[in-house]
Scaffold this motif. Structure first.
Motif, PDB file in Angstrom:
ATOM      1  N   ARG A 194       0.834  -1.210   0.000  1.00 13.72           N
ATOM      2  CA  ARG A 194       0.000   0.000   0.000  1.00 13.72           C
ATOM      3  C   ARG A 194       0.871   1.264   0.000  1.00 13.72           C
ATOM      4  O   ARG A 194       0.565   2.241  -0.696  1.00 13.72           O
ATOM      5  CB  ARG A 194      -0.928  -0.010   1.212  1.00 13.72           C
ATOM      6  N   THR A 195       1.966   1.255   0.763  1.00 16.04           N
ATOM      7  CA  THR A 195       2.856   2.413   0.813  1.00 16.04           C
ATOM      8  C   THR A 195       3.482   2.685  -0.552  1.00 16.04           C
ATOM      9  O   THR A 195       3.565   3.834  -0.997  1.00 16.04           O
ATOM     10  CB  THR A 195       3.963   2.182   1.853  1.00 16.04           C
ATOM     11  N   LYS A 196       3.910   1.622  -1.230  1.00 17.56           N
ATOM     12  CA  LYS A 196       4.481   1.800  -2.563  1.00 17.56           C
ATOM     13  C   LYS A 196       3.448   2.359  -3.537  1.00 17.56           C
ATOM     14  O   LYS A 196       3.761   3.189  -4.395  1.00 17.56           O
ATOM     15  CB  LYS A 196       5.016   0.467  -3.079  1.00 17.56           C
ATOM     16  N   ARG A 197       2.228   1.908  -3.395  1.00 19.49           N
ATOM     17  CA  ARG A 197       1.172   2.404  -4.280  1.00 19.49           C
ATOM     18  C   ARG A 197       0.946   3.897  -4.059  1.00 19.49           C
ATOM     19  O   ARG A 197       0.783   4.673  -5.003  1.00 19.49           O
ATOM     20  CB  ARG A 197      -0.113   1.615  -4.030  1.00 19.49           C
ATOM     21  N   VAL A 198       0.956   4.319  -2.779  1.00 22.70           N
ATOM     22  CA  VAL A 198       0.785   5.736  -2.453  1.00 22.70           C
ATOM     23  C   VAL A 198       1.946   6.561  -3.001  1.00 22.70           C
ATOM     24  O   VAL A 198       1.765   7.648  -3.557  1.00 22.70           O
ATOM     25  CB  VAL A 198       0.650   5.926  -0.924  1.00 22.70           C
ATOM     26  N   LEU A 199       3.157   6.044  -2.837  1.00 21.66           N
ATOM     27  CA  LEU A 199       4.329   6.752  -3.354  1.00 21.66           C
ATOM     28  C   LEU A 199       4.267   6.896  -4.872  1.00 21.66           C
ATOM     29  O   LEU A 199       4.617   7.940  -5.430  1.00 21.66           O
ATOM     30  CB  LEU A 199       5.608   6.025  -2.944  1.00 21.66           C
ATOM     31  N   ASN A 200       3.787   5.853  -5.545  1.00 21.38           N
ATOM     32  CA  ASN A 200       3.647   5.933  -7.000  1.00 21.38           C
ATOM     33  C   ASN A 200       2.686   7.037  -7.405  1.00 21.38           C
ATOM     34  O   ASN A 200       2.948   7.791  -8.340  1.00 21.38           O
ATOM     35  CB  ASN A 200       3.173   4.587  -7.550  1.00 21.38           C
ATOM     36  N   VAL A 201       1.575   7.128  -6.701  1.00 18.83           N
ATOM     37  CA  VAL A 201       0.605   8.186  -6.992  1.00 18.83           C
ATOM     38  C   VAL A 201       1.229   9.557  -6.760  1.00 18.83           C
ATOM     39  O   VAL A 201       1.051  10.495  -7.555  1.00 18.83           O
ATOM     40  CB  VAL A 201      -0.655   8.014  -6.110  1.00 18.83           C
ATOM     41  N   LEU A 202       1.981   9.680  -5.668  1.00 15.88           N
ATOM     42  CA  LEU A 202       2.649  10.950  -5.347  1.00 15.88           C
ATOM     43  C   LEU A 202       3.604  11.362  -6.464  1.00 15.88           C
ATOM     44  O   LEU A 202       3.587  12.509  -6.936  1.00 15.88           O
ATOM     45  CB  LEU A 202       3.411  10.803  -4.028  1.00 15.88           C
ATOM     46  N   PHE A 203       4.419  10.414  -6.913  1.00 14.75           N
ATOM     47  CA  PHE A 203       5.423  10.759  -7.924  1.00 14.75           C
ATOM     48  C   PHE A 203       4.777  11.030  -9.289  1.00 14.75           C
ATOM     49  O   PHE A 203       5.249  11.899 -10.035  1.00 14.75           O
ATOM     50  CB  PHE A 203       6.464   9.651  -8.026  1.00 14.75           C
ATOM     51  N   GLU A 204       3.736  10.296  -9.621  1.00 16.70           N
ATOM     52  CA  GLU A 204       3.052  10.563 -10.883  1.00 16.70           C
ATOM     53  C   GLU A 204       2.425  11.961 -10.866  1.00 16.70           C
ATOM     54  O   GLU A 204       2.411  12.666 -11.882  1.00 16.70           O
ATOM     55  CB  GLU A 204       1.980   9.500 -11.142  1.00 16.70           C
ATOM     56  N   TYR A 205       1.913  12.364  -9.723  1.00 17.20           N
ATOM     57  CA  TYR A 205       1.360  13.715  -9.589  1.00 17.20           C
ATOM     58  C   TYR A 205       2.464  14.761  -9.719  1.00 17.20           C
ATOM     59  O   TYR A 205       2.276  15.809 -10.349  1.00 17.20           O
ATOM     60  CB  TYR A 205       0.650  13.854  -8.244  1.00 17.20           C
ATOM     61  N   ALA A 206       3.634  14.469  -9.127  1.00 20.98           N
ATOM     62  CA  ALA A 206       4.766  15.397  -9.220  1.00 20.98           C
ATOM     63  C   ALA A 206       5.223  15.545 -10.669  1.00 20.98           C
ATOM     64  O   ALA A 206       5.596  16.645 -11.114  1.00 20.98           O
ATOM     65  CB  ALA A 206       5.914  14.906  -8.345  1.00 20.98           C
ATOM     66  N   ILE A 207       5.192  14.444 -11.434  1.00 19.89           N
ATOM     67  CA  ILE A 207       5.559  14.506 -12.857  1.00 19.89           C
ATOM     68  C   ILE A 207       4.534  15.339 -13.626  1.00 19.89           C
ATOM     69  O   ILE A 207       4.885  16.166 -14.484  1.00 19.89           O
ATOM     70  CB  ILE A 207       5.653  13.082 -13.432  1.00 19.89           C
ATOM     71  N   LYS A 208       3.257  15.143 -13.303  1.00 20.91           N
ATOM     72  CA  LYS A 208       2.193  15.896 -13.964  1.00 20.91           C
ATOM     73  C   LYS A 208       2.356  17.392 -13.724  1.00 20.91           C
ATOM     74  O   LYS A 208       2.095  18.223 -14.623  1.00 20.91           O
ATOM     75  CB  LYS A 208       0.834  15.412 -13.452  1.00 20.91           C
ATOM     76  N   LYS A 209       2.773  17.757 -12.519  1.00 16.23           N
ATOM     77  CA  LYS A 209       2.952  19.168 -12.165  1.00 16.23           C
ATOM     78  C   LYS A 209       4.353  19.683 -12.531  1.00 16.23           C
ATOM     79  O   LYS A 209       4.701  20.816 -12.184  1.00 16.23           O
ATOM     80  CB  LYS A 209       2.720  19.352 -10.665  1.00 16.23           C
TER      81      LYS A 209
END
Length: 340
Positions: A68-83
């Motif tokens: 679950r933590t890795k999944r959350v981190l993936n979402v965080l980094f994908e959002y950072a790439i989007k921004k």
């Protein structure tokens, strides 16, 4: 610090409402936190992942928590790439030994399943509580007999309970499920309510699922509707002051029932430890009764692969018949037996 981050920094609805003592903590965190540019350093990524996969006492976190933590981190980094804060996702693409979590299993623990006698005693104790026992009893009965999720049961509208005629309580009815009210927390909902209204899990927003309502549940629901004076448009499961039946009330009633009904050994085992184990128990009962997996999956709101992966270890009572089928399929002649 954890409360300051969870309830204010990470909550856009409350970020500007932090009291002075919390604001001091958040300013300290801001001053002492690394910038997102730190994730471009591989050693920082390894250190961060190692910390995320370890508890404060130095032991590894549970496999489910790591995933679950890795999944959350993936979402965080994908959002950072989007921004455009990061150029690429820094998480390793391979399966390095230092960051790979233990495999997880979605299969139900067979020890958590209730037999009919245990379920009857537990629900009977809840029903007999001097105050507020009838409503939780109806909730648990709906979970046990219909195999619905807790957030689906609390969202059932009286108009979606299709019962047979009043003089036909030995007949089957239907429950139409189309809404779920999962517990989110007041600070995370736009309305300030503990629960949030959503569609059914894994389905389109306006999708509906029909679940058979066996005669035993028919009688319980009819008595509940008549006693509470409910009508179409009302929630079937309500709290004492109206509105959704609180999850805390449900869990408290169940914990007390387990403590009062089960012996000391059973109480210390996974037997019915979670409210959700009612759903696991009855879906297993459906499969053990020989109901086709595709039908059970439709009633449960699961896909067939998920259903079988979750409950395959719990299917029981069909082994003798399967052995006979195997014997009849491709049995070679025994050379030691006389021919005639």
């Amino acid at each position: 610090m954890r409360r300051a981050l969870r309830e204010y920094a990470f909550n856009t609805l409350r970020r500007g409402q932090a009291p002075p003592e919390v604001a001091v903590i958040l300013r300290w965190v801001q001053r002492n936190s690394l910038s997102m540019a730190a994730w471009e350093d591989e050693s920082t990524v390894e250190t961060g992942l190692r910390a995320a996969m370890t508890k404060l006492d130095g032991t590894p976190v549970a496999a489910g928590s790591a995933r679950r933590t890795k999944r959350v981190l993936n979402v965080l980094f994908e959002y950072a790439i989007k921004k455009k804060v990061l150029k690429e996702n820094p998480l390793p693409k391979g399966q390095g030994a230092s960051t790979t979590a233990s495999k997880t299993s979605s299969a139900v623990d067979k020890r958590s399943l209730l037999n009919s006698e245990q379920a009857a005693k537990l629900l009977g104790w809840i029903y007999g509580r001097p105050r507020g026992g009838r409503r939780p009893h109806t909730f648990f009965a709906a979970m046990y007999y219909a195999g619905a999720r807790p957030e689906e049961v609390v969202a059932i509208d009286v108009g979606d309970v299709r019962l047979p005629a009043a003089d036909a309580d030995d007949q089957w009815g239907e429950l139409l499920l189309h809404t779920a009210h999962p517990e989110v927390g007041r600070q995370w909902t736009d309305t300030g309510e503990v629960r949030e209204e959503r569609g059914l899990k894994g389905r389109a927003a306006d999708d509906t699922r029909t679940v058979p309502c066996r005669p035993a549940l028919t009688r319980i629901l009819r008595a509940h509707i008549e006693k509470e004076g409910l009508k179409p448009g009302d929630l079937l499961m309500q709290g004492e002051k109206g509105g959704d039946l609180a999850g805390s009330v449900i869990r408290r009633a169940w914990r007390r029932a387990r403590k009062e009904v089960l012996n000391s050994y059973e109480f210390g085992t996974p037997l019915g430890r979670r409210v959700y184990d009612h759903r696991h128990t009855f879906l297993t009962n459906w499969l053990n009764a020989g109901v086709p997996a595709a039908t059970v999956a439709e009633w449960a709101g699961n896909s067939v692969p998920v259903l079988l992966a979750t409950y395959a270890r719990c299917i029981d009572g069909q082994l003798d018949g399967l052995k006979h089928r195997i014997e009849r399929a491709g049995e070679l002649p025994d050379p030691t037996m006389p021919r005639g």
